[in-house]
Design an enzyme around this catalytic site. Structure first.
Site, PDB file in Angstrom:
ATOM      1  N   ALA A   1       4.826  -0.393 -41.136  1.00 36.59           N
ATOM      2  CA  ALA A   1       5.403  -1.386 -42.054  1.00 36.59           C
ATOM      3  C   ALA A   1       6.475  -0.771 -42.949  1.00 36.59           C
ATOM      4  O   ALA A   1       7.350  -1.470 -43.463  1.00 36.59           O
ATOM      5  CB  ALA A   1       4.292  -1.989 -42.915  1.00 36.59           C
TER       6      ALA A   1
ATOM      7  N   VAL B   1     -11.719 -13.004 -52.676  1.00 43.85           N
ATOM      8  CA  VAL B   1     -12.440 -14.118 -53.315  1.00 43.85           C
ATOM      9  C   VAL B   1     -13.434 -14.696 -52.314  1.00 43.85           C
ATOM     10  O   VAL B   1     -13.093 -14.933 -51.154  1.00 43.85           O
ATOM     11  CB  VAL B   1     -11.447 -15.194 -53.808  1.00 43.85           C
TER      12      VAL B   1
ATOM     13  N   GLY C   1      -7.206 -16.027 -31.139  1.00 40.52           N
ATOM     14  CA  GLY C   1      -7.688 -14.778 -31.736  1.00 40.52           C
ATOM     15  C   GLY C   1      -6.682 -13.652 -31.721  1.00 40.52           C
ATOM     16  O   GLY C   1      -5.621 -13.734 -32.353  1.00 40.52           O
TER      17      GLY C   1
ATOM     18  N   GLU D   1     -17.436 -21.399 -34.900  1.00 42.59           N
ATOM     19  CA  GLU D   1     -17.041 -21.935 -36.200  1.00 42.59           C
ATOM     20  C   GLU D   1     -18.284 -22.168 -37.055  1.00 42.59           C
ATOM     21  O   GLU D   1     -19.396 -22.262 -36.525  1.00 42.59           O
ATOM     22  CB  GLU D   1     -16.314 -23.272 -36.014  1.00 42.59           C
TER      23      GLU D   1
ATOM     24  N   ASP E   1     -11.728 -27.390 -32.062  1.00 40.34           N
ATOM     25  CA  ASP E   1     -11.085 -26.109 -32.388  1.00 40.34           C
ATOM     26  C   ASP E   1      -9.928 -25.840 -31.411  1.00 40.34           C
ATOM     27  O   ASP E   1      -8.822 -25.485 -31.832  1.00 40.34           O
ATOM     28  CB  ASP E   1     -12.140 -24.990 -32.319  1.00 40.34           C
TER      29      ASP E   1
ATOM     30  N   LYS F   1      -5.594 -25.586 -32.022  1.00 39.44           N
ATOM     31  CA  LYS F   1      -4.716 -24.513 -31.528  1.00 39.44           C
ATOM     32  C   LYS F   1      -3.618 -25.087 -30.629  1.00 39.44           C
ATOM     33  O   LYS F   1      -2.459 -24.688 -30.701  1.00 39.44           O
ATOM     34  CB  LYS F   1      -5.560 -23.486 -30.774  1.00 39.44           C
TER      35      LYS F   1
ATOM     36  N   GLY G   1     -13.857 -13.279 -32.845  1.00 40.75           N
ATOM     37  CA  GLY G   1     -14.486 -12.021 -33.260  1.00 40.75           C
ATOM     38  C   GLY G   1     -13.707 -11.415 -34.405  1.00 40.75           C
ATOM     39  O   GLY G   1     -12.486 -11.596 -34.516  1.00 40.75           O
TER      40      GLY G   1
HETATM   41  N1  HSE Z   1     -14.592 -20.389 -32.956  1.00 40.62           N
HETATM   42  C1  HSE Z   1     -13.343 -19.929 -32.466  1.00 40.62           C
HETATM   43  C2  HSE Z   1     -13.504 -19.584 -30.984  1.00 40.62           C
HETATM   44  C3  HSE Z   1     -12.902 -18.721 -33.253  1.00 40.62           C
HETATM   45  O1  HSE Z   1     -14.621 -19.517 -30.513  1.00 40.62           O
HETATM   46  O2  HSE Z   1     -12.508 -19.420 -30.306  1.00 40.62           O
HETATM   47  C4  HSE Z   1     -11.490 -18.354 -33.044  1.00 40.62           C
HETATM   48  O3  HSE Z   1     -10.618 -19.360 -33.455  1.00 40.62           O
END
Ligand code: HSE
Length: 421
Positions: A31, A41, A127, A183, A194, A198, A295
């Site tokens: 960087a 937090v 991920g 999640e 989910d 994405k 993960g």
């Molecule tokens: N719960 C999500 C998954 C985590 O299993 O892909 C990553 O976004």
């Protein structure tokens, strides 16, 4: 020195703090500046986090701290993080978020609020795979023809274990939760929501489509049965929960659903928590991205990539463009107009003339059968009929399913799965 504040120190937040501490040398080299977490937090101060950073339960300790340069938002939820990210941007702080639900609902507002302040979100999608960077920059020369892939690690982990090892749905979901993949509310994973978040993020970068989860076709993995799995195996398919974005002549298809795909395809071989996304550009052709979709460390790897990019001065417009893409003319294709192949499963009386009635209905809707299997079944003198069709419109299949339900010889629910070749 660059100061980081982390909102939400759960599985991913703790990994971010620990990697920034343990890999500080290479990060400073890459960087060009030392990167230090100043504060974290959390909601529950009583829980052990396994991090060497100061913690409190007040987001203002980060958002209003003039010494903090970059806010990392890993809280989950939608409206609460939206308010905090908005405030952080208004306070002139750069933001890195892994929160796909936040972006699925507020990405266009956030792009406007952010303006020239960096707001990065590599970890929100697939991920540890750098798919956002690939779409925003690496493939910038291309019109995107399609994006298709496994975008949820939990369900891919579950499907792999269920199909290959006959594992039980509930047990394997629990395992995915214990591994930190799922999640907070796992219905987001198994219900396909989910993955839809994405897909919407990717579709914004590729096509500029401003859709919300409610606007697109989303189906989860809850209703897949052993019969479907056996049929898929017999006919050379794997079953995967796919997110699909496809540009057609009349608009852009956006859909998430369990899909039968040829067992020989690359995506079919992607097992466990791994994700894989295929992107087809008009100039580059097909490109493919593979890696862990969930993960702590894998997701933190993407969060930190964004931090490094910001420190280097590589922000850029949040969604990757300053003017409308393709003249701003791309629209979401209505669900009914999707065209693909279909698999149908139904229970019928084991009597003469039944097959003719069923195929007659399909013929009436102009649906052509590609393959068919009748499974002798046990109870009530019924048999299972399993079909695949040639390409047809979603509206026709939906109408045919309603018509089947009205036939006296058809019993119970009719299952349908889409097939991508
Ligand atoms: N719960 C999500 C998954 C985590 O299993 O892909 C990553 O976004």
């Amino acid at each position: 020195m660059v100061s980081i504040g982390i909102l939400g120190v759960g599985t991913v937040g703790a990994s971010v703090a620990n990697i920034l501490e343990q890999n500080a040398d290479i990060l400073e080299a890459r960087a060009g500046k030392k990167i230090v977490v100043k504060h974290g937090v959390v909601k529950n101060m009583g829980k052990e986090r396994g991090v060497n950073i100061t913690l409190s339960d007040n987001p203002a300790d980060i958002i209003d701290d003039p010494e903090i340069d970059i806010v990392v938002e890993l809280m989950g939820g939608v409206e609460e993080p939206y308010a905090l990210v908005k405030k952080a941007l208004e306070n002139g702080k750069a933001v890195v978020t892994a929160n796909k639900a936040l972006l699925a609902y507020h990405r266009y507002e956030l792009q406007t609020i952010a303006g020239d302040i960096p707001l990065m979100y590599e970890a929100s999608t697939a991920g540890g795979i750098p798919i956002i960077g690939a779409l925003r920059s690496g493939l910038a020369a291309n019109h995107i023809e399609s994006i298709q892939g496994i975008m949820n690690g939990t369900t891919n982990y579950m499907l792999t274990k269920m199909i290959n090892e006959g594992a039980l749905y509930d047990e394997i979901l629990k395992e995915a939760q214990e591994l930190g993949y799922a999640e907070a509310d796992p219905t987001f994973d198994v219900g396909g929501f989910d993955a839809s978040h994405k897909l919407l993020i990717l579709a914004s970068i590729a096509y500029g489509i401003d859709a919300k989860p409610e606007d697109i076709l989303i189906e989860g993995i809850e209703n897949i049965t052993v019969t479907d799995v056996d049929f898929a195996k017999e006919f050379g398919y794997e079953i995967k929960l796919l997110g699909i974005a496809k540009k057609t002549e009349s608009g852009v298809e956006l859909r998430v659903h369990p899909t039968m795909i040829p067992a020989t395809s690359m995506i079919a071989k992607v097992d466990g928590v791994m994700n894989a996304v295929s992107v087809v550009g008009d100039r580059v052709g097909e490109t493919m991205y593979y890696g862990p979709g969930a993960g702590g460390d894998a997701t933190a790897s993407a969060v930190i990539a964004d931090i490094v990019d910001i420190v280097r001065g590589n922000g850029g417009p949040m969604l990757g463009y300053k003017k409308g893409l393709e003249g701003g003319g791309l629209e979401l294709l209505p669900e009914e107009e999707i065209v693909t192949h279909y698999y149908l499963r139904m229970e019928v009386d084991d009597q003469s003339g039944v097959l003719a009635k069923v195929t007659n209905e399909l013929d009436g809707f102009g649906i052509s059968i590609e393959s068919m299997l009748q499974k002798p079944h046990v109870e009530d003198g019924h048999v299972k009929l399993l079909f695949t069709t040639h390409e047809c419109q979603e509206a026709k299949i939906q109408e045919a399913m309603l018509a089947f339900k009205k036939l006296d010889c058809v019993h119970g629910e009719i299952a349908m799965m889409r097939i991508e070749k």
